[in-house]
Enzyme design. Structure first.
Site, short mmCIF file in Angstrom:
data_model
loop_
_atom_site.label_atom_id
_atom_site.label_comp_id
_atom_site.label_asym_id
_atom_site.label_seq_id
_atom_site.Cartn_x
_atom_site.Cartn_y
_atom_site.Cartn_z
N CYS A 12 11.52 97.80 7.05
CA CYS A 12 12.04 96.48 7.41
C CYS A 12 12.31 95.71 6.12
O CYS A 12 12.42 96.32 5.05
CB CYS A 12 11.08 95.73 8.35
SG CYS A 12 9.47 95.33 7.64
N ASN A 15 8.12 94.30 4.86
CA ASN A 15 7.02 95.27 5.08
C ASN A 15 5.69 94.56 5.37
O ASN A 15 4.62 95.05 5.01
CB ASN A 15 6.88 96.22 3.88
CG ASN A 15 5.98 97.43 4.13
OD1 ASN A 15 5.28 97.89 3.22
ND2 ASN A 15 5.93 97.93 5.34
N CYS A 17 5.67 92.42 8.63
CA CYS A 17 5.69 92.13 10.08
C CYS A 17 6.04 93.36 10.91
O CYS A 17 5.21 93.92 11.62
CB CYS A 17 6.68 91.01 10.40
SG CYS A 17 6.34 89.45 9.55
N ARG A 18 7.31 93.80 10.84
CA ARG A 18 7.78 94.83 11.77
C ARG A 18 7.43 96.27 11.37
O ARG A 18 6.93 97.03 12.20
CB ARG A 18 9.32 94.74 11.92
CG ARG A 18 9.77 93.49 12.63
CD ARG A 18 11.26 93.28 12.47
NE ARG A 18 11.60 92.98 11.07
CZ ARG A 18 12.82 92.87 10.59
NH1 ARG A 18 13.84 93.09 11.40
NH2 ARG A 18 13.03 92.57 9.33
N SER A 19 7.73 96.67 10.12
CA SER A 19 7.53 98.10 9.82
C SER A 19 6.06 98.51 9.77
O SER A 19 5.75 99.65 10.19
CB SER A 19 8.30 98.54 8.57
OG SER A 19 7.93 97.82 7.42
N ASP A 129 13.57 90.19 13.66
CA ASP A 129 12.60 89.70 12.68
C ASP A 129 11.76 88.58 13.28
O ASP A 129 12.30 87.55 13.67
CB ASP A 129 13.40 89.18 11.47
CG ASP A 129 12.51 88.85 10.29
OD1 ASP A 129 11.27 88.84 10.46
OD2 ASP A 129 13.06 88.60 9.21
#
Ligand code: 4NP
Length: 161
Positions: A12, A15, A17-19, A129
């Site tokens: 993401c 690195n 929040c999402r990934s 995001d």
């Protein structure tokens, strides 16, 4: 059972929040699958602002609600990652574009969008995001990661047949 191994890098922007959510949820989804011991994964960001940081507290909270741990610390994607990982799995189209900029030409085909592994999502769907948004946004990210992880595990199992 021995066999070929596959490595997956979730990507993401930051690195945090999402990934790291994708990596932890995917690892959890692998448990009990026939390929659990032959797949490794990590995550990284296309930007370097949060290098060394733990995941965002809302990512950690949502993971904890699901009984999933992570010890990840943020790092930035490097060119070497294209040698080290078989699959680079991006959260959104901007991540794909950033990866393509640094990818050696022959490796571009190994970049995918995470939600393209979820057959219930239209092609090209993104994991949005959640940065700066309330917990509901992080719970939505979790749900999307869980569905896409199921699909990715299914795909990797099918590839080994
Ligand atoms: P991520 O979210 O890409 O899912 O880790 C973000 C984290 C930090 C920033 C943007 C997105 N930021 O601008 O610092």
């Amino acid at each position: 059972m021995a066999g070929p191994s596959t490595s997956v890098l979730f990507v993401c922007l930051g690195n945090i929040c999402r990934s790291p959510m994708a990596e932890a949820v995917f690892r959890h989804t692998l448990i009990g699958s026939p390929i659990a011991h032959r797949v490794t994964c990590d995550s990284a960001g296309t930007a370097g602002h949060h290098v060394g940081e733990a995941p965002h507290r809302s990512t950690l909270l949502v993971l904890r609600e699901a009984g999933i741990d992570t010890a990840h610390r943020a790092r930035r994607v490097t060119r070497d990652d294209f040698d080290r990982f078989d699959l680079l799995v991006a959260m959104d189209a901007a991540n794909v574009a950033s990866l393509r900029e640094i990818a050696p030409a022959e490796t571009r085909a190994r970049i995918s969008l995470f939600r393209d592994f979820d057959a219930s999502s239209p092609r090209g769907s993104e994991v949005p995001d959640p940065w700066g948004n309330p917990m509901t946004a992080f719970r939505e990210v979790y749900t999307l990661c869980a569905r896409a992880s199921e699909g990715l595990v299914r795909e990797l199992v099918a590839r080994e047949r």
